[in-house]
Scaffold this motif. Structure first.
Motif, mmCIF file in Angstrom:
data_model
loop_
_atom_site.group_PDB
_atom_site.id
_atom_site.type_symbol
_atom_site.label_atom_id
_atom_site.label_comp_id
_atom_site.label_asym_id
_atom_site.label_seq_id
_atom_site.Cartn_x
_atom_site.Cartn_y
_atom_site.Cartn_z
ATOM 1 N N UNK A 98 0.815 -1.221 0.000
ATOM 2 C CA UNK A 98 0.000 0.000 0.000
ATOM 3 C C UNK A 98 0.847 1.268 0.000
ATOM 4 N N UNK A 99 1.869 1.352 0.871
ATOM 5 C CA UNK A 99 2.670 2.571 0.916
ATOM 6 C C UNK A 99 4.077 2.251 1.391
ATOM 7 N N UNK A 100 4.991 3.192 1.147
ATOM 8 C CA UNK A 100 6.354 3.127 1.675
ATOM 9 C C UNK A 100 6.624 4.437 2.390
ATOM 10 N N UNK A 101 6.950 4.346 3.659
ATOM 11 C CA UNK A 101 7.254 5.549 4.432
ATOM 12 C C UNK A 101 8.506 6.236 3.881
ATOM 13 N N UNK A 102 8.603 7.523 4.130
ATOM 14 C CA UNK A 102 9.676 8.334 3.570
ATOM 15 C C UNK A 102 11.057 7.790 3.911
ATOM 16 N N UNK A 103 11.208 7.272 5.116
ATOM 17 C CA UNK A 103 12.527 6.802 5.549
ATOM 18 C C UNK A 103 12.767 5.319 5.222
ATOM 19 N N UNK A 104 11.777 4.640 4.601
ATOM 20 C CA UNK A 104 11.891 3.212 4.306
ATOM 21 C C UNK A 104 12.127 2.974 2.814
ATOM 22 N N UNK A 148 5.051 -1.251 2.656
ATOM 23 C CA UNK A 148 4.264 -1.664 3.820
ATOM 24 C C UNK A 148 3.036 -2.379 3.281
ATOM 25 N N UNK A 149 2.857 -3.625 3.705
ATOM 26 C CA UNK A 149 1.754 -4.430 3.195
ATOM 27 C C UNK A 149 0.597 -4.469 4.200
ATOM 28 N N UNK A 150 -0.601 -4.472 3.672
ATOM 29 C CA UNK A 150 -1.802 -4.494 4.518
ATOM 30 C C UNK A 150 -2.631 -5.724 4.158
ATOM 31 N N UNK A 151 -3.443 -6.227 5.085
ATOM 32 C CA UNK A 151 -4.231 -7.440 4.805
ATOM 33 C C UNK A 151 -5.220 -7.234 3.658
ATOM 34 N N UNK A 152 -5.524 -8.315 2.952
ATOM 35 C CA UNK A 152 -6.512 -8.282 1.870
ATOM 36 C C UNK A 152 -7.919 -8.253 2.454
ATOM 37 N N UNK A 153 -8.229 -7.174 3.113
ATOM 38 C CA UNK A 153 -9.535 -7.005 3.755
ATOM 39 C C UNK A 153 -10.505 -6.350 2.780
ATOM 40 N N UNK A 154 -11.775 -6.694 2.884
ATOM 41 C CA UNK A 154 -12.759 -6.160 1.941
ATOM 42 C C UNK A 154 -12.985 -4.664 2.092
ATOM 43 N N UNK A 155 -12.437 -4.060 3.141
ATOM 44 C CA UNK A 155 -12.545 -2.619 3.311
ATOM 45 C C UNK A 155 -11.329 -1.875 2.762
ATOM 46 N N UNK A 156 -10.317 -2.629 2.313
ATOM 47 C CA UNK A 156 -9.088 -2.005 1.810
ATOM 48 C C UNK A 156 -9.234 -1.698 0.320
ATOM 49 N N UNK A 175 -7.429 -0.303 -1.766
ATOM 50 C CA UNK A 175 -6.216 -0.289 -2.592
ATOM 51 C C UNK A 175 -5.787 -1.656 -3.099
ATOM 52 N N UNK A 176 -6.532 -2.710 -2.794
ATOM 53 C CA UNK A 176 -6.058 -4.065 -3.056
ATOM 54 C C UNK A 176 -5.862 -4.389 -4.536
ATOM 55 N N UNK A 177 -6.612 -3.785 -5.432
ATOM 56 C CA UNK A 177 -6.517 -4.133 -6.842
ATOM 57 C C UNK A 177 -5.379 -3.483 -7.603
ATOM 58 N N UNK A 178 -4.714 -2.501 -6.990
ATOM 59 C CA UNK A 178 -3.728 -1.731 -7.758
ATOM 60 C C UNK A 178 -2.432 -2.499 -8.026
ATOM 61 N N UNK A 179 -1.991 -3.301 -7.081
ATOM 62 C CA UNK A 179 -0.752 -4.047 -7.316
ATOM 63 C C UNK A 179 -0.900 -5.056 -8.449
ATOM 64 N N UNK A 180 -1.933 -5.907 -8.447
ATOM 65 C CA UNK A 180 -2.102 -6.770 -9.624
ATOM 66 C C UNK A 180 -2.300 -5.969 -10.903
ATOM 67 N N UNK A 181 -2.961 -4.807 -10.805
ATOM 68 C CA UNK A 181 -3.122 -3.956 -11.981
ATOM 69 C C UNK A 181 -1.794 -3.468 -12.526
ATOM 70 N N UNK A 182 -0.870 -3.118 -11.642
ATOM 71 C CA UNK A 182 0.481 -2.715 -12.056
ATOM 72 C C UNK A 182 1.166 -3.852 -12.803
ATOM 73 N N UNK A 183 1.019 -5.065 -12.302
ATOM 74 C CA UNK A 183 1.649 -6.221 -12.945
ATOM 75 C C UNK A 183 1.066 -6.474 -14.333
#
Length: 413
Positions: free
Chosen positions: A70-76, A80-88, A90-98
């Motif tokens: 989902x995101x990368x902090x400025x100093x990292x 940062x990965x988040x669970x595949x929850x139905x309220x998230x 952003x879940x479709x964007x990574x497979x879309x990038x691929x």
């Protein structure tokens, strides 16, 4: 000596000349793209290669199929990965990038990875709790259907569209975005400008064997939003609360912008992208005219580097964070828009602006190459809520690689 030319020869000559004219027209269109790229010193193939480099660095680390980046902090440097929850949302964007990586490179390894990362979300097709099912399913399954020729995804997309359609309120004329339980500030029917992008799922459904009413719902939502969501100066509110029974506007507020009456930059971006897409799907000129007006307004508000602050109303303060995600969304939209407008001047104007944005995003200032696993740095999710401030965001990368894909197709047209 008298040279006699038959009627048949004249006909052949005319056909040859006509074909030459058509070829010259296509050549001129392609030349416009390449000339703008050269003038702005933008190297499309280099930008695509950088995306591939970043994916080769990131993908081996992203092995947990129960989570998505989902995101990368400025100093990292790592996602940062988040669970595949139905309220998230952003879940479709990574497979879309691929899927887009496969599209722009032709490398089958990205298709294999895209399939693996897409198909973990099949159960999300039944989500009815919020509008984000469009964001969640179309970048993944929609691109899989279109780019990967995965025709077996059709039924999943049609079910997803049916789920989204349950949130359409005919009394209001829009799809309800959030539940009131999730967002208790608003008591009745909530519609946010972001919701414009979910309409693509409904349009797709109507064209691919789904309920034809989905088309009418999408058009009505776009019309209602056009009438109520925009100020006289063509900037957008983020959140509209409607009376659920009579459809009257009760409140105009924000969730992620600086203030209720401020101009949240990604909200403006969703509008530009949304109405460009609605015109593409309907060919109704009123939507093209509106998309152009929104694009012109957005461009007029930009700083020199074409990357807005997270809210246009704080942009005069150099300490305020940028939002590269808004720039990526609009860059993708403008490249599309340039292919729909009729006049040469407008084609050049929108294409020029879109490539300028891509040029800035791919520069050392905004590129993640050599600094993190992301394509882009310096996005802002929701500063007003204290979330994701000056970070890399997965959806910024998605719309960036989509813009590159659209530009590459425009070159080949």
């Amino acid at each position: 000596m008298v040279i006699r030319i038959s009627k048949g020869s004249i006909l052949i000559l005319c056909l040859v000349l006509t074909n030459c004219k058509d070829s010259n027209k296509k050549l001129k269109e392609t030349t416009v793209v390449s000339n703008i790229e050269k003038t702005l010193n933008f190297n499309l193939e280099s930008a695509i290669a950088d995306c591939q480099t970043q994916l080769e660095r990131a993908v081996p680390k992203l092995t947990d199929l129960t989570k998505h980046p989902r995101f990368i902090e400025k100093e990292d440097t790592d996602w940062h990965q988040v669970p595949n929850d139905k309220l998230m949302w952003t879940s479709g964007f990574y497979p879309g990038i691929l899927w887009y990586a496969y599209d722009v490179t032709g490398d089958n390894k990205w298709k294999k990875e895209a399939i693996k990362r897409t198909e973990v979300f099949e159960d999300f097709k039944n989500i009815t709790e919020h509008h984000d099912i469009g964001f969640m399913m179309f970048p993944a399954y929609g691109n899989g259907f279109k780019i990967g020729d995965k025709k077996e995804y059709k039924d999943i997309l049609l079910t997803s569209a049916n789920s989204l359609a349950t949130r359409f309120n005919p009394n209001v004329g829009t799809i309800k975005s959030w539940s009131n339980k999730m967002h208790p500030r608003w008591k009745q029917h909530i519609t946010i400008i972001d919701n414009m992008l979910n309409l693509e799922l409904l349009f797709w459904s109507a064209k691919n064997g789904g309920n034809p009413v989905h088309y009418d719902m999408a058009v009505k939502h776009a019309e209602t939003t056009m009438n109520n969501h925009f100020r006289e100066d063509l900037t957008s509110w983020h959140v509209i609360e409607y009376d659920s029974i009579n459809g009257k506007v009760l409140n105009r507020h924000t969730k992620q912008g600086f203030a209720d009456d401020s101009r949240w930059s990604r909200g403006q971006a969703w509008g530009v992208y949304g109405y460009t897409m609605v015109y593409k799907e309907t060919k109704d000129k009123k939507f093209l005219d509106f998309a152009k007006k929104l694009a012109d307004k957005y461009i007029s508000l930009l700083p020199e580097d074409m990357i807005p602050a997270w809210d246009f109303d704080v942009q005069s303060d150099p300490k305020e964070e940028k939002d590269a995600s808004a720039a990526a969304v609009v860059a993708s939209a403008l490249i599309d828009l340039s292919s729909f407008v009729e006049s040469k001047e407008e084609q050049v104007k929108y294409l020029n602006a879109g490539i300028k944005m891509l040029n800035s995003l791919s520069s050392k200032k905004y590129s993640g190459v050599g600094k993190s696993d992301a394509f882009l740095l310096h996005s802002t999710g929701a500063k007003s809520l204290g979330w994701e401030i000056d970070v890399a965001l997965i959806y910024a990368d998605y719309y960036y690689i989509e813009a590159l894909s659209r530009l590459k197709k425009l070159e080949k047209k």
